[in-house]
Design a protein around this motif. Structure first.
Motif, PDB file in Angstrom:
ATOM      1  N   GLY A 144       0.813  -1.275  -0.090  1.00 54.50           N
ATOM      2  CA  GLY A 144      -0.057  -0.005  -0.105  1.00 54.50           C
ATOM      3  C   GLY A 144       0.713   1.266  -0.101  1.00 54.50           C
ATOM      4  N   ASP A 145       2.015   1.110  -0.346  1.00 59.10           N
ATOM      5  CA  ASP A 145       2.970   2.450  -0.375  1.00 59.10           C
ATOM      6  C   ASP A 145       2.999   2.835  -1.983  1.00 59.10           C
ATOM      7  N   ARG A 146       2.961   4.025  -2.062  1.00 58.24           N
ATOM      8  CA  ARG A 146       3.163   4.668  -3.142  1.00 58.24           C
ATOM      9  C   ARG A 146       4.566   4.702  -3.925  1.00 58.24           C
ATOM     10  N   GLN A 147       4.436   4.126  -5.329  1.00 54.21           N
ATOM     11  CA  GLN A 147       5.743   3.989  -5.699  1.00 54.21           C
ATOM     12  C   GLN A 147       5.904   5.436  -6.783  1.00 54.21           C
ATOM     13  N   SER A 148       7.080   5.830  -6.565  1.00 55.31           N
ATOM     14  CA  SER A 148       7.412   7.192  -6.815  1.00 55.31           C
ATOM     15  C   SER A 148       8.296   7.157  -8.108  1.00 55.31           C
ATOM     16  N   ALA A 149       8.326   8.125  -8.869  1.00 57.52           N
ATOM     17  CA  ALA A 149       9.316   8.016  -9.979  1.00 57.52           C
ATOM     18  C   ALA A 149      10.538   9.142  -9.470  1.00 57.52           C
ATOM     19  N   TYR A 150      11.616   8.857  -9.831  1.00 59.12           N
ATOM     20  CA  TYR A 150      12.680  10.006  -9.529  1.00 59.12           C
ATOM     21  C   TYR A 150      13.461  10.294 -10.775  1.00 59.12           C
ATOM     22  N   THR A 151      14.113  11.501 -10.544  1.00 53.42           N
ATOM     23  CA  THR A 151      14.959  11.984 -11.491  1.00 53.42           C
ATOM     24  C   THR A 151      16.379  12.349 -10.856  1.00 53.42           C
ATOM     25  N   ILE A 152      17.519  11.934 -11.502  1.00 54.31           N
ATOM     26  CA  ILE A 152      18.804  12.070 -11.052  1.00 54.31           C
ATOM     27  C   ILE A 152      19.172  13.564 -11.883  1.00 54.31           C
ATOM     28  N   LYS A 153      19.780  14.554 -11.335  1.00 50.88           N
ATOM     29  CA  LYS A 153      20.223  15.865 -11.564  1.00 50.88           C
ATOM     30  C   LYS A 153      21.814  15.992 -11.706  1.00 50.88           C
ATOM     31  N   ASN A 154      22.184  16.575 -12.641  1.00 52.16           N
ATOM     32  CA  ASN A 154      23.766  16.679 -12.845  1.00 52.16           C
ATOM     33  C   ASN A 154      23.763  18.279 -12.821  1.00 52.16           C
ATOM     34  N   PHE A 155      25.010  18.749 -12.359  1.00 54.16           N
ATOM     35  CA  PHE A 155      25.250  20.063 -12.277  1.00 54.16           C
ATOM     36  C   PHE A 155      25.850  20.724 -13.538  1.00 54.16           C
ATOM     37  N   ASN A 156      25.459  21.691 -14.066  1.00 53.71           N
ATOM     38  CA  ASN A 156      26.071  22.222 -15.100  1.00 53.71           C
ATOM     39  C   ASN A 156      26.788  23.598 -14.744  1.00 53.71           C
ATOM     40  N   PRO A 157      27.851  23.447 -15.066  1.00 52.16           N
ATOM     41  CA  PRO A 157      29.112  24.515 -14.595  1.00 52.16           C
ATOM     42  C   PRO A 157      28.771  25.899 -15.133  1.00 52.16           C
ATOM     43  N   ILE A 158      28.429  25.538 -16.315  1.00 55.42           N
ATOM     44  CA  ILE A 158      28.095  27.026 -17.328  1.00 55.42           C
ATOM     45  C   ILE A 158      26.983  27.733 -16.797  1.00 55.42           C
ATOM     46  N   SER A 159      25.789  27.071 -16.841  1.00 55.87           N
ATOM     47  CA  SER A 159      24.377  27.771 -16.071  1.00 55.87           C
ATOM     48  C   SER A 159      24.251  27.950 -14.709  1.00 55.87           C
ATOM     49  N   GLY A 160      25.337  27.080 -13.793  1.00 58.01           N
ATOM     50  CA  GLY A 160      25.156  26.911 -12.573  1.00 58.01           C
ATOM     51  C   GLY A 160      24.126  26.375 -12.080  1.00 58.01           C
ATOM     52  N   GLN A 161      23.466  25.514 -12.507  1.00 55.38           N
ATOM     53  CA  GLN A 161      22.066  24.858 -12.238  1.00 55.38           C
ATOM     54  C   GLN A 161      22.356  23.618 -12.701  1.00 55.38           C
ATOM     55  N   PHE A 162      21.537  22.659 -11.536  1.00 50.16           N
ATOM     56  CA  PHE A 162      21.277  21.374 -11.588  1.00 50.16           C
ATOM     57  C   PHE A 162      20.310  20.957 -12.981  1.00 50.16           C
ATOM     58  N   GLU A 163      20.679  20.140 -13.954  1.00 51.43           N
ATOM     59  CA  GLU A 163      19.596  19.964 -14.928  1.00 51.43           C
ATOM     60  C   GLU A 163      19.458  18.373 -14.907  1.00 51.43           C
ATOM     61  N   ASP A 164      18.242  18.029 -15.259  1.00 55.56           N
ATOM     62  CA  ASP A 164      18.016  16.542 -15.491  1.00 55.56           C
ATOM     63  C   ASP A 164      18.888  15.743 -16.281  1.00 55.56           C
ATOM     64  N   TYR A 165      19.288  14.469 -15.595  1.00 56.21           N
ATOM     65  CA  TYR A 165      20.173  13.487 -16.301  1.00 56.21           C
ATOM     66  C   TYR A 165      19.357  12.286 -16.639  1.00 56.21           C
ATOM     67  N   LEU A 166      18.980  11.777 -15.527  1.00 55.67           N
ATOM     68  CA  LEU A 166      18.291  10.451 -15.713  1.00 55.67           C
ATOM     69  C   LEU A 166      17.007  10.256 -15.219  1.00 55.67           C
ATOM     70  N   SER A 167      15.859   9.607 -15.616  1.00 50.66           N
ATOM     71  CA  SER A 167      14.778   9.589 -15.261  1.00 50.66           C
ATOM     72  C   SER A 167      14.530   8.060 -14.850  1.00 50.66           C
ATOM     73  N   TYR A 168      13.971   7.585 -13.710  1.00 49.02           N
ATOM     74  CA  TYR A 168      13.664   6.369 -13.094  1.00 49.02           C
ATOM     75  C   TYR A 168      12.256   6.437 -12.790  1.00 49.02           C
ATOM     76  N   PRO A 169      11.398   5.871 -14.045  1.00 55.67           N
ATOM     77  CA  PRO A 169       9.989   5.782 -13.993  1.00 55.67           C
ATOM     78  C   PRO A 169       9.629   4.590 -12.952  1.00 55.67           C
ATOM     79  N   VAL A 170       8.358   4.515 -12.518  1.00 61.18           N
ATOM     80  CA  VAL A 170       7.762   3.546 -11.770  1.00 61.18           C
ATOM     81  C   VAL A 170       7.778   2.070 -12.542  1.00 61.18           C
ATOM     82  N   VAL A 171       7.429   2.492 -13.777  1.00 60.55           N
ATOM     83  CA  VAL A 171       7.147   1.222 -14.471  1.00 60.55           C
ATOM     84  C   VAL A 171       8.246   1.562 -15.955  1.00 60.55           C
ATOM     85  N   GLY A 172       8.954   0.695 -16.259  1.00 68.39           N
ATOM     86  CA  GLY A 172       9.853   0.704 -17.466  1.00 68.39           C
ATOM     87  C   GLY A 172      11.227   1.091 -16.905  1.00 68.39           C
ATOM     88  N   ARG A 173      12.107   0.928 -18.130  1.00 69.34           N
ATOM     89  CA  ARG A 173      13.671   1.354 -17.791  1.00 69.34           C
ATOM     90  C   ARG A 173      13.937   2.887 -17.607  1.00 69.34           C
TER      91      ARG A 173
END
Length: 244
Positions: A144-173
């Motif tokens: 009965g626990d919610r399955q959450s999708a996660y995103t891994i972010k990598n730092f962009n030294p040019i923009s100085g911001q973290f940007e999406d790198y990998l997506s880990y969905p609940v279902v699928g690769r």
């Protein structure tokens, strides 16, 4: 990260993970800039840092929910969000919990269930999936626990911001969302050092060739023999000289 930089551990051979589930002061400030003389060092060090975040829906329905939440918060409770503040994703999950409960009640009613007890709901909630009006399909585990999708972010030294790198969905690769920007190149370091974490991997053990073993044994023996011979010769000369 500055400590790691001072130790020389931010050249790309080490990976650092941070948890920033959603933008909030609860998780702290993940900006490299503090306005001091070490901002440049921090910017460089952040290139070895990956952030783990909850994936948030980016469609129009979710955006409308965010705007309505901010509007009602100000009108009903006097809480005004700052211009750059985001509505916590947990707020949307609270909304989903109501939909979750209502969906189970609906299913029990449609099945002509004789009971709407807690036990009946607990049995139904195992692996119960439903569709959220703002987050789309929601998958629940057998507990009965919610399955959450996660995103891994990598730092962009040019923009100085973290940007999406990998997506880990609940279902699928997992899906790659961007290009890694890493201090040592375009890929992350191996998950395990070549010789192991303690440097004792058998594959790295040096085995001396037979010829070197023979040389290592023979050379000291020859040197010792030469030294003994020289000592005997010198001793005899000394004895001979003393006799005269």
């Amino acid at each position: 990260m500055l400590v790691a930089s001072d130790l020389g551990f931010t050249a790309g051979e080490h990976v650092y993970l941070g948890v920033n589930l959603f933008p909030s002061t609860t998780w702290g400030n993940f900006s490299y800039s503090t306005g001091d003389d070490r901002d440049d060092d921090a910017r460089d060090a952040y290139q070895s840092l990956l952030l783990i975040s909850l994936s948030v829906s980016q469609d129009t329905t979710y955006s409308n929910f965010v705007q309505q939440t901010k509007k009602l918060s100000a009108a009903k409770y006097g809480f005004v969000y700052a211009p750059n503040d985001e509505v916590d994703v947990i707020t949307a999950h609270f909304y989903d919990s109501i939909i979750y409960y209502a969906s189970m009640i609906r299913d029990l009613a449609e099945d002509d269930s004789p009971s709407f007890s807690g036990a009946a709901l607990a049995l139904l909630k195992q692996s119960f999936n439903f569709t959220s009006p703002i987050n789309g399909p929601v998958t629940m585990s057998a507990d009965g626990d919610r399955q959450s999708a996660y995103t891994i972010k990598n730092f962009n030294p040019i923009s100085g911001q973290f940007e999406d790198y990998l997506s880990y969905p609940v279902v699928g690769r997992p899906r790659r969302l961007g290009v890694i920007k890493w201090p040592s190149g375009d890929r992350l370091p191996p998950s395990r050092p070549r010789c192991g974490f303690l440097g004792n991997d058998p594959s790295c053990a040096y085995v001396m060739p037979t010829s070197q073993v023979a040389a290592a044994v023979a050379i000291p023996v020859l040197l010792m023999t030469a030294a003994i011979t020289a000592g005997v010769v010198l001793f005899r000369r000394w004895v001979s000289t003393s006799s005269c």
